[in-house]
Design an enzyme around this catalytic site. Structure first.
Site, PDB file in Angstrom:
ATOM      1  N   HIS A 103     -25.066 -74.092  14.165  1.00 56.87           N
ATOM      2  CA  HIS A 103     -25.997 -74.734  13.251  1.00 56.87           C
ATOM      3  C   HIS A 103     -25.755 -76.240  13.172  1.00 56.87           C
ATOM      4  O   HIS A 103     -24.626 -76.709  13.271  1.00 56.87           O
ATOM      5  CB  HIS A 103     -25.846 -74.133  11.849  1.00 56.87           C
ATOM      6  CG  HIS A 103     -26.124 -72.663  11.804  1.00 56.87           C
ATOM      7  ND1 HIS A 103     -25.501 -71.809  10.908  1.00 56.87           N
ATOM      8  CD2 HIS A 103     -26.947 -71.887  12.562  1.00 56.87           C
ATOM      9  CE1 HIS A 103     -25.945 -70.577  11.105  1.00 56.87           C
ATOM     10  NE2 HIS A 103     -26.821 -70.604  12.102  1.00 56.87           N
ATOM     11  N   TYR A 173     -17.467 -73.314   2.210  1.00 60.21           N
ATOM     12  CA  TYR A 173     -17.603 -74.668   2.726  1.00 60.21           C
ATOM     13  C   TYR A 173     -18.363 -75.559   1.763  1.00 60.21           C
ATOM     14  O   TYR A 173     -19.303 -75.139   1.088  1.00 60.21           O
ATOM     15  CB  TYR A 173     -18.214 -74.708   4.127  1.00 60.21           C
ATOM     16  CG  TYR A 173     -19.331 -73.757   4.445  1.00 60.21           C
ATOM     17  CD1 TYR A 173     -20.631 -74.213   4.599  1.00 60.21           C
ATOM     18  CD2 TYR A 173     -19.077 -72.407   4.652  1.00 60.21           C
ATOM     19  CE1 TYR A 173     -21.654 -73.350   4.942  1.00 60.21           C
ATOM     20  CE2 TYR A 173     -20.096 -71.530   4.980  1.00 60.21           C
ATOM     21  CZ  TYR A 173     -21.385 -72.004   5.128  1.00 60.21           C
ATOM     22  OH  TYR A 173     -22.404 -71.137   5.456  1.00 60.21           O
TER      23      TYR A 173
END
Length: 238
Positions: A103, A173
């Site tokens: 990504h 994250y």
């Protein structure tokens, strides 16, 4: 009683940490570009892709469990010349074999990430997707797990992916920008041109979206990839 800090030895890896490079550019090998001690024993290690750093914290275990600092703004800024203004925090839970990525987001503004695994283990991969970068198309892999408690900083313009090496692998994250579907893109993680060496013996489990992602060549032809010149100047300078 004040406990003494203890730094455990690095957990064994299911996959060697190494970079994969296509014939052009030439490989710089598996050596890291820099290794810096931080305050109170914390240290950050620059990976061979500019903008990717691994944070190796000092973990303090005792009879209750353990304690460590997985994010320290001053330490990050000292080594990357950039801060991390947190706009969003994500958490994913994956069964063994799940493969997420590769990504990336449009630059500007891009999306920087600080990634750690709080339960289980993952093989975390950074791919340089920045057109014009001296390390374009290179990838590097690091094991993140709940033993060494390391975290990986991924700067804007870099691609990110990981494979779960255990069931219930939990990845957390911090992101510099919030999720914006119109700016989010992906590269197929099994693209042979990238040639990422995912762990043998694990059948990759992909989402429908990731399975339908373009190859690197298709993304480049479609004009989806970020430009190295557009990425923030100075990061990864060490």
């Amino acid at each position: 009683m004040r406990l003494r800090g203890h730094t455990p030895s690095r957990a064994p890896t299911d996959h060697p940490t190494c970079d994969k490079v296509l014939p052009t550019p030439r490989s710089a090998g598996c050596r890291d570009r820099a290794h810096h001690l931080g305050p109170k024993g914390r240290q950050m290690r620059a990976l061979s892709i500019p903008g990717a750093w691994i944070n190796e914290p000092q973990v303090h275990p005792d009879h209750r469990g353990s304690f460590h600092e997985w994010y320290h703004a001053d330490l990050l800024h000292r080594h990357t010349d950039r801060g991390l203004s947190v706009a969003q925090a994500n958490c994913s839970v994956s069964r063994r074999g799940v493969l997420r990525g590769v990504h990336f987001a449009d630059v500007p503004p891009g999306q920087a990430k600080l990634v750690t695994c709080v339960r289980g283990a993952v093989l975390d991969v950074v791919v340089d997707l920045r057109l014009g970068s001296p390390t374009y198309r290179r990838w590097t892999a690091e094991r993140l797990d709940d033993k060494a408690r390391r975290s990986l900083y991924v700067a804007e313009g870099l691609g990110h992916a990981f494979m779960a090496l255990s069931d219930d692998a939990t990845v957390v994250y911090l992101c510099s920008e919030g999720y914006a579907p119109g700016r989010e893109h992906g590269i197929h993680p099994l693209d042979p041109e990238l040639g990422i060496a995912w762990p043998a013996g694990l059948e990759p489990v992909l989402s429908d979206k990731d399975a339908a992602a373009p190859s690197l060549a298709e993304a480049e032809q479609a004009g989806l990839l970020p430009s190295f010149e557009q990425c923030p100047a100075g990061y990864g300078a060490g």
